[in-house]
Design a protein around this motif. Structure first.
Motif, mmCIF file in Angstrom:
data_model
loop_
_atom_site.group_PDB
_atom_site.id
_atom_site.type_symbol
_atom_site.label_atom_id
_atom_site.label_comp_id
_atom_site.label_asym_id
_atom_site.label_seq_id
_atom_site.Cartn_x
_atom_site.Cartn_y
_atom_site.Cartn_z
ATOM 1 N N PHE A 105 1.193 -1.393 -0.109
ATOM 2 C CA PHE A 105 -0.108 0.113 0.039
ATOM 3 C C PHE A 105 1.190 0.821 -0.177
ATOM 4 C CE2 PHE A 105 -2.987 -2.995 1.336
ATOM 5 C CZ PHE A 105 -4.052 -2.582 0.952
ATOM 6 N N LYS A 106 2.209 1.073 0.451
ATOM 7 C CA LYS A 106 2.792 2.391 0.293
ATOM 8 C C LYS A 106 3.360 2.363 -0.383
ATOM 9 C CE LYS A 106 7.321 4.298 3.346
ATOM 10 N NZ LYS A 106 7.005 4.880 1.958
ATOM 11 N N LYS A 107 3.684 1.352 -1.151
ATOM 12 C CA LYS A 107 4.720 0.910 -2.979
ATOM 13 C C LYS A 107 3.989 1.916 -3.385
ATOM 14 C CE LYS A 107 8.663 -0.024 -4.762
ATOM 15 N NZ LYS A 107 9.481 0.613 -4.125
ATOM 16 N N VAL A 108 2.164 2.035 -3.660
ATOM 17 C CA VAL A 108 1.510 2.576 -4.739
ATOM 18 C C VAL A 108 0.865 3.965 -4.091
ATOM 19 C CG1 VAL A 108 -1.465 2.492 -5.067
ATOM 20 C CG2 VAL A 108 -0.102 0.263 -4.792
ATOM 21 N N VAL A 109 0.991 4.126 -2.760
ATOM 22 C CA VAL A 109 1.341 5.875 -3.339
ATOM 23 C C VAL A 109 2.556 6.586 -3.118
ATOM 24 C CG1 VAL A 109 0.735 7.656 -1.134
ATOM 25 C CG2 VAL A 109 -0.718 5.417 -1.069
ATOM 26 N N ASP A 110 3.982 5.460 -2.909
ATOM 27 C CA ASP A 110 4.941 6.343 -3.426
ATOM 28 C C ASP A 110 5.196 6.420 -5.395
ATOM 29 O OD1 ASP A 110 5.759 6.745 -1.290
ATOM 30 O OD2 ASP A 110 6.888 4.431 -0.678
ATOM 31 N N GLU A 135 -9.786 7.892 5.603
ATOM 32 C CA GLU A 135 -8.462 8.283 5.221
ATOM 33 C C GLU A 135 -7.729 8.025 3.657
ATOM 34 O OE1 GLU A 135 -6.942 4.653 7.394
ATOM 35 O OE2 GLU A 135 -7.435 5.652 9.670
ATOM 36 N N GLN A 136 -8.200 7.485 3.163
ATOM 37 C CA GLN A 136 -8.182 7.187 1.546
ATOM 38 C C GLN A 136 -8.883 8.387 1.131
ATOM 39 O OE1 GLN A 136 -6.769 4.581 -0.394
ATOM 40 N NE2 GLN A 136 -6.085 4.616 1.948
ATOM 41 N N ALA A 137 -10.004 9.379 1.375
ATOM 42 C CA ALA A 137 -10.180 10.562 0.626
ATOM 43 C C ALA A 137 -8.780 11.450 0.904
ATOM 44 C CB ALA A 137 -12.057 10.983 1.570
ATOM 45 N N ARG A 138 -8.707 11.744 1.769
ATOM 46 C CA ARG A 138 -7.630 12.308 2.468
ATOM 47 C C ARG A 138 -6.484 12.564 1.596
ATOM 48 N NH1 ARG A 138 -7.402 16.834 4.526
ATOM 49 N NH2 ARG A 138 -8.840 17.263 6.270
ATOM 50 N N LEU A 139 -5.756 11.567 1.637
ATOM 51 C CA LEU A 139 -4.805 11.103 1.023
ATOM 52 C C LEU A 139 -5.156 10.839 -0.108
ATOM 53 C CD1 LEU A 139 -1.785 9.713 1.465
ATOM 54 C CD2 LEU A 139 -3.157 7.112 0.973
ATOM 55 N N ALA A 140 -5.967 10.741 -0.762
ATOM 56 C CA ALA A 140 -6.175 11.346 -2.437
ATOM 57 C C ALA A 140 -6.418 13.046 -2.132
ATOM 58 C CB ALA A 140 -7.389 10.949 -3.084
ATOM 59 N N THR A 142 -3.717 15.084 -0.873
ATOM 60 C CA THR A 142 -2.577 15.427 -0.691
ATOM 61 C C THR A 142 -1.885 14.415 -1.798
ATOM 62 O OG1 THR A 142 -2.205 13.626 0.791
ATOM 63 C CG2 THR A 142 -3.024 15.708 1.834
ATOM 64 N N VAL A 143 -2.515 13.828 -2.638
ATOM 65 C CA VAL A 143 -1.637 13.264 -3.592
ATOM 66 C C VAL A 143 -2.395 13.556 -4.756
ATOM 67 C CG1 VAL A 143 -0.351 11.235 -3.697
ATOM 68 C CG2 VAL A 143 -0.979 11.637 -1.778
ATOM 69 N N PRO A 144 -2.178 13.806 -5.840
ATOM 70 C CA PRO A 144 -2.520 13.929 -6.843
ATOM 71 C C PRO A 144 -3.190 13.543 -8.149
ATOM 72 C CG PRO A 144 -1.249 16.144 -6.013
ATOM 73 C CD PRO A 144 -0.945 15.242 -5.213
ATOM 74 N N ARG A 145 -2.091 12.627 -8.194
ATOM 75 C CA ARG A 145 -2.073 11.497 -8.825
ATOM 76 C C ARG A 145 -2.495 10.375 -8.714
ATOM 77 N NH1 ARG A 145 3.619 11.660 -12.207
ATOM 78 N NH2 ARG A 145 4.107 11.646 -10.024
ATOM 79 N N LEU A 146 -3.384 9.679 -6.984
ATOM 80 C CA LEU A 146 -3.626 8.906 -6.347
ATOM 81 C C LEU A 146 -5.165 9.146 -6.392
ATOM 82 C CD1 LEU A 146 -3.602 6.677 -4.750
ATOM 83 C CD2 LEU A 146 -3.280 7.857 -2.498
ATOM 84 N N ASN A 147 -6.113 7.952 -7.609
ATOM 85 C CA ASN A 147 -7.646 8.715 -7.673
ATOM 86 C C ASN A 147 -8.296 7.777 -7.183
ATOM 87 O OD1 ASN A 147 -7.189 11.190 -10.113
ATOM 88 N ND2 ASN A 147 -5.431 9.290 -10.373
ATOM 89 N N VAL A 148 -8.707 8.036 -6.459
ATOM 90 C CA VAL A 148 -9.974 6.574 -5.586
ATOM 91 C C VAL A 148 -11.188 6.641 -6.379
ATOM 92 C CG1 VAL A 148 -10.265 5.451 -3.481
ATOM 93 C CG2 VAL A 148 -8.463 6.690 -4.307
ATOM 94 N N SER A 235 -17.878 14.383 9.105
ATOM 95 C CA SER A 235 -16.776 14.130 10.916
ATOM 96 C C SER A 235 -15.906 13.478 10.846
ATOM 97 C CB SER A 235 -17.650 14.761 11.516
ATOM 98 O OG SER A 235 -19.310 13.965 12.275
ATOM 99 N N GLY A 236 -15.472 13.397 11.841
ATOM 100 C CA GLY A 236 -14.331 12.431 11.452
ATOM 101 C C GLY A 236 -13.048 12.829 10.186
ATOM 102 N N TRP A 237 -13.141 13.602 9.550
ATOM 103 C CA TRP A 237 -12.073 13.565 8.421
ATOM 104 C C TRP A 237 -10.511 13.389 8.625
ATOM 105 C CZ3 TRP A 237 -13.346 14.171 3.294
ATOM 106 C CH2 TRP A 237 -12.643 14.668 2.215
ATOM 107 N N PRO A 238 -10.207 12.850 8.914
ATOM 108 C CA PRO A 238 -8.350 12.481 8.882
ATOM 109 C C PRO A 238 -8.200 14.565 8.999
ATOM 110 C CG PRO A 238 -9.025 10.929 7.243
ATOM 111 C CD PRO A 238 -10.562 11.583 7.345
ATOM 112 N N SER A 239 -7.288 14.784 10.409
ATOM 113 C CA SER A 239 -6.127 15.691 10.386
ATOM 114 C C SER A 239 -5.287 15.202 9.090
ATOM 115 C CB SER A 239 -6.277 15.485 11.802
ATOM 116 O OG SER A 239 -4.716 14.997 12.007
ATOM 117 N N PRO A 240 -4.614 16.315 8.977
ATOM 118 C CA PRO A 240 -3.516 16.182 7.898
ATOM 119 C C PRO A 240 -2.287 15.394 8.713
ATOM 120 C CG PRO A 240 -3.769 18.434 7.490
ATOM 121 C CD PRO A 240 -4.834 17.881 8.946
ATOM 122 N N GLY A 241 -1.967 15.158 9.949
ATOM 123 C CA GLY A 241 -1.186 14.777 10.855
ATOM 124 C C GLY A 241 -1.366 13.256 10.699
ATOM 125 N N VAL A 242 -2.184 12.763 10.083
ATOM 126 C CA VAL A 242 -2.725 11.247 10.200
ATOM 127 C C VAL A 242 -1.632 10.897 9.521
ATOM 128 C CG1 VAL A 242 -4.257 9.188 10.518
ATOM 129 C CG2 VAL A 242 -4.875 11.279 11.487
#
Length: 247
Positions: A105-110, A135-140, A142-148, A235-242
């Motif tokens: 999962f980390k490799k995919v994000v990288d 969590e996936q929504a927040r990650l998407a 912050t990473v523009p080429r990660l489309n979920v 509500s419950g949207w993860p904070s950027p520090g997660v």
């Protein structure tokens, strides 16, 4: 045994060719031997072709999650442009699957950060998946080429296959057992299999809803019980520090 006979026959032909000038009567034997040699060569070519065809239809089988994800990670290193993946499971990714799953999962994000595009389709149809969805929504974000996108099997015409497709040329199918830690998979051979899986993925992608839209929808609220705030965010949207990459 057959190889030994072949080499012995080749040696015999060499003997005939070497001494045919000394013993003229060997000339006729050499002609017959050459015909037999051609026959043997054609049979060897036929057997080689059969072996190659059998190898083409072999598949790689991975009985454990660690073996499956280790192979996928190695294949991602060679991937240049795009990763397409689905996650149609009833529970979020579990540490019980093994260290290689976390690395995958980390490799995919990288990959999305540094190399190419990732398209991931997930299902979110029970409360256990809603926090991971956020969590996936927040990650998407912050990473523009990660489309979920989100697509639930109840939407109709959805085959819940867990598939990973790399550059449209190589694919893996993963399967879950009765518990979250029971994961294995196969790597189907041949371009036709991959083309079929890519076509199904593209159809699912067309039907799926972008995750940022889904987490603000009435459907997500009903599944999760998360209220929607005045800005339209759940509500419950993860904070950027997660640390989301470990999920």
């Amino acid at each position: 045994m057959e190889d030994w006979v072949t080499w012995a026959f080749v040696g015999f032909c060499f003997f005939l060719a070497l001494f045919k000038d000394v013993f003229p009567w060997l000339d006729k034997g050499l002609t017959a031997a050459l015909f037999a040699a051609v026959f043997l060569i054609l049979r060897q070519l036929r057997d080689l072709r059969i072996d190659l065809r059998n190898k083409e239809f072999q598949e790689d089988y991975y009985p454990t999650g660690n073996q499956l994800y280790s192979s996928v990670i190695s294949a991602i290193v060679e991937t240049r442009h795009e990763i397409c993946a689905t996650y149609f499971r009833d529970t979020p990714p579990s540490p019980a699957v093994g260290e290689e799953a976390r690395r995958y999962f980390k490799k995919v994000v990288d990959f999305a950060r540094t190399k190419g595009t990732v398209r991931r389709i997930i299902k979110v149809d029970n409360p256990q998946l809603t926090d991971w969805c956020l969590e996936q929504a927040r990650l998407a974000e912050t990473v523009p080429r990660l489309n979920v996108r989100v697509l639930n099997p109840g939407s109709g015409g959805v085959e819940p296959m867990n598939v990973i497709i790399l550059d449209g040329t190589s694919a893996y199918l993963s399967f879950a057992g009765a518990t979250p830690d029971q994961v294995g998979g196969v790597r189907p051979p041949g371009g036709k299999h991959t083309a079929f899986l890519q076509a199904r993925f593209n159809e699912h992608w067309r039907r799926a809803k972008p995750i940022a839209e889904f987490v603000r929808s009435k459907e997500f609220r009903q599944i999760s019980g998360h209220p929607i705030d005045a800005h339209g965010s759940a509500s419950g949207w993860p904070s950027p520090g997660v640390d989301l990459e470990q999920s």
